[in-house]
Design an enzyme around this catalytic site. Structure first.
Site, short mmCIF file in Angstrom:
data_model
loop_
_atom_site.label_atom_id
_atom_site.label_comp_id
_atom_site.label_asym_id
_atom_site.label_seq_id
_atom_site.Cartn_x
_atom_site.Cartn_y
_atom_site.Cartn_z
N TRP A 319 0.84 -1.20 0.00
CA TRP A 319 0.00 0.00 0.00
C TRP A 319 0.87 1.25 0.00
CZ3 TRP A 319 -0.28 3.96 3.63
CH2 TRP A 319 -1.34 4.85 3.48
N HIS A 320 2.03 1.15 0.63
CA HIS A 320 2.90 2.32 0.71
C HIS A 320 3.59 2.65 -0.61
CE1 HIS A 320 2.48 1.58 5.06
NE2 HIS A 320 2.83 2.84 5.21
N GLY A 321 3.70 1.71 -1.50
CA GLY A 321 4.35 2.02 -2.76
C GLY A 321 4.49 0.80 -3.64
N PHE A 470 2.41 8.43 -1.13
CA PHE A 470 1.61 7.23 -0.99
C PHE A 470 0.14 7.47 -1.23
CE2 PHE A 470 5.06 6.46 2.34
CZ PHE A 470 5.92 5.96 1.39
#
Length: 470
Positions: A319-321, A470
């Site tokens: 989800w962060h990248g 993000f």
């Protein structure tokens, strides 16, 4: 339009003044329009995506609420699929294309799409999913007022980097915006000043040191040792993101709305489980309530529970990248959480819990947790797996301490903030300033905070907030 720019504060002052002249629905409409202006500063095309997401999720909510049985399930599945498709296309399309090309030995250059990642897309798509699922679970009814729903999605203090606002926490506040009290004003200003100090005085100071290590450059003409680069990013990401959250919460309070806490001094956690109850709380709760529980949570067998943890943390990392480094970071924390559960079970069965949990051992557990969390930030920050491996190898080599002598703030800032947290561990000083201190004393503290910013702020650094990507 970032929170640490003069442009933003001119914008915020204009919004605050406008809301002082408006009430009820006109105030909400003005906030929605202001939020679109705030978002459109990055790229006006982002507003088209944001507006489309609002319209589709609004009608999905009504459709879910109107259906029963399998039709209700199909509708919530479509709502979730829509939000994931939007997120997947803009954030992960090139990642999957590149991974596919690498797997089969192809050249990805001609296969990649020219996609601009909209800021905040991970946050407002997750809020759309939470809204649909809460209606499906009958925890709330669909919102019929399009202005209220638009404000839930677009409200600019949390639009681009959270916190992720739960629908059930926000919509009740729209029924009647409470008048701004003296305590609200003090609280909001305290959080804004605290957040600015964290960001422009602390995070922006650590940022170039971390960048120098991970890019192989120098800092002020000196080589950065591995320990300094790793510690610098650990400090940067905390002061950066918690500073953003403080400013967001302070701005929201001054506008008449309350956001839940997103950080509760996570680096003072005595275990990795406690860390995830204190770090990015809104994401942790979102992953627990909308993914972990949906996978079966703790209701399934022990092996399946551990698999669920790995799935949730791995996806939380992604989800962060769009990078396998983020997946590695997430899985690292998943294995840590499993290891801590097994450790606690062994401690309880062996009857040594009283010794392990003794107060005199608390500093050791806090220090150990900080070290393993800080090591985990290496794949999070490193540009690729090779850079992560090189950093771990460099940490095993003899470390020089000349850098700390030349730049003592790399040690003094963490130690100083730790001392403040220990002295004000119950936040009595902060609460006293908000609730009971005289107005002249509050003004004096505010003036001292501004003076501190004037002296130590790294304004010229122009370092973007970490979580904006993000």
């Amino acid at each position: 339009m970032m929170f640490d720019t003069f442009q933003y504060w001119i914008f915020f002052a204009a919004v605050l003044l406008g809301l002082a002249l408006l009430r009820d629905r006109p105030a909400k409409v003005a906030l929605v329009l202001a939020s679109f202006v705030f978002y459109g500063v990055w790229d006006w095309r982002f507003c088209l995506l944001l507006g489309g997401s609002i319209v589709v999720n609004y009608f999905f909510g009504i459709a879910i609420d109107a259906r029963e049985g399998n039709a209700r399930k199909r509708m919530v599945a479509l709502a979730v699929a829509f939000n994931l498709a939007v997120l997947g296309f803009f954030k992960y399309a090139n990642f999957f294309v590149d991974s596919f090309a690498t797997l089969f030995g192809l050249n990805p250059d001609g296969m990649l799409l020219n996609i601009v990642l909209p800021v905040g897309i991970s946050f407002f798509t997750f809020e759309g999913i939470a809204y649909a699922v809460d209606i499906y679970r009958r925890q709330m009814r669909a919102v019929r007022d399009p202005v209220d729903f638009s404000l839930f999605i677009t409200f600019f203090p949390h639009l681009v980097a959270g916190p992720i606002i739960r629908p059930m926490d926000f919509f009740p506040q729209l029924a009647q915006r409470l008048p701004l009290t003296s305590e609200d004003s003090r609280w909001g200003m305290r959080e804004i000043l605290k957040g600015l100090i964290k960001k422009v005085a602390f995070a922006n100071w650590f940022a170039p040191i971390a960048d120098a290590w991970y890019t192989g450059a120098q800092y002020n003409g000196a080589e950065v040792p591995a320990w300094a680069g790793v510690l610098a990013f650990s400090m940067q990401i905390y002061f950066d993101f918690s500073g953003y959250t403080d400013i967001a919460r302070g701005c929201a309070r001054l506008l008449g709305y309350k956001f839940p806490p997103n950080f509760e001094r996570p680096y003072l956690s005595a275990s990795i489980t406690e860390f995830w109850r204190r770090w990015h709380i809104s994401l942790s709760f979102w992953l627990r309530d909308y993914l972990y529980i949906s996978l079966g949570g703790n209701r399934v067998s022990v092996p399946r529970t551990y698999v669920n943890l790995l799935i949730v943390m791995g996806l939380g990392g992604l989800w962060h990248g769009a990078s396998w480094n983020f997946a590695i970071w997430g899985l690292y924390h998943g294995f840590l959480l499993i290891g801590h559960r097994l450790w606690r079970q062994a401690v309880e069965k062996s009857g040594i819990a009283g010794i392990v949990d003794a107060r005199w051992l608390l500093p050791f557990w806090i220090g150990l947790t900080f070290v393993i969390v800080t090591l985990g930030w290496i794949p999070f920050r490193a540009p690729d797996f090779a850079a992560s491996l090189a950093t771990f190898q460099a940490l095993l080599a003899p470390q020089g301490w000349g850098f700390a002598q030349a730049h003592p703030a790399i040690v003094l800032i963490p130690v100083g903030t730790l001392a403040f947290c220990l002295l004000d561990h119950r936040r009595w000083l902060q609460d006293w300033l908000v609730q009971r201190a005289s107005l002249p004393l509050v003004a004096l503290v505010g003036a001292l905070a501004l003076l501190f910013l004037e002296i130590f702020a790294q304004v010229d650094a122009q370092v973007p907030f970490v979580y904006f990507q993000f």
